[in-house]
Scaffold this motif. Sequence first.
Motif: not given
Length: 339
Positions: A61, A65-66
């Motif tokens: 995750e 997410s980045h």
Amino acid sequence: MSAVPPLTQVEPRFLAADVGGTHTRVGLVRPGGADESDVVVLAHHKYVCADYPSLGAILAEFISSHSACAGIDRVTIASAGVVLDDVVINANLPWRISLSELRSQLRLSELHYINDFQAAAHAAQCMDPADSLLLTPGVSAAAMGPVLVVGPGTGLGAAVRIPHRGGTVVLPTEAGHIAFAPGNARETAILEWTRQRGFSHVPTERFVSGPGLVNLYEAICAIDGIEPELRAPAAITEAARRLDAPAREAVLTFCALLGSTIGDLITVSSAKSVFIAGGILPQLKDFLPHSQFHARLLDKGVMHAALERVPVRLIENDRLGVIGAASWYLEHLSQSSQS
């Protein structure tokens, strides 16, 4: 820490994770340049472990997410416990960690594991003493020698940083599993009550940890014939501030036991200074001056004279474990390039 050579062969960014029984903190990091700290944290997030089915799910995750994580295939994990046959042995984690499975799941070229307080000890050497809270008024200067890093979180962690050949060697420990030693009649009664519950071995972290504060409160209530109403460390701490008798006794007993434990660990390690790395203590720090914390730390017979010269500081930095895991990896990389 020794100077880190430029990373020219690999992508300088990598992931560092601080894995605890309650929270996991993940950071995208890189080595610092001129006029920067040794480790630069580019992105950071804290996850509740119970909300995820595995550590792999948390790391996946974070990566998704980045966008800056694209192409990252190196991870260093700091966690309590030890690795045995590829699996992290830790009683406090909510899920099993297999290093080979994690490496395969995330398609990693490098995956490293270190003890969480081994990481904290590496992070402590990056910290400015001015960024910490001195818990031993009048005792701030430290002699050269080993440094003890200890922290009561989900369990009780400790590591010793030892000067060696111009650098440092960090010795991880499982100090939380040392047998609990009561220091007065009330603590003896708490130990006996616990033994009556079927515990043949009562480790120190049974009482000197976040869950340990709850265990102390429940034992005190049971011994005094009071129905326990509180189930969480934060609730017990707030009740203690309202002068609730069993809650206040539990908190003050916790502080005294922490002092006694640190005194024992200083005596064993010959530490010349101590850093307490977060955990539950930031929420209890206002109780320390009113407790037997320092008195119990010094109450080691003939060792009193040596112990009273040891400064103790509290580090409050939510990124400590991530910075420490990254610092360890960069030092490991530097040593490998020089060998």
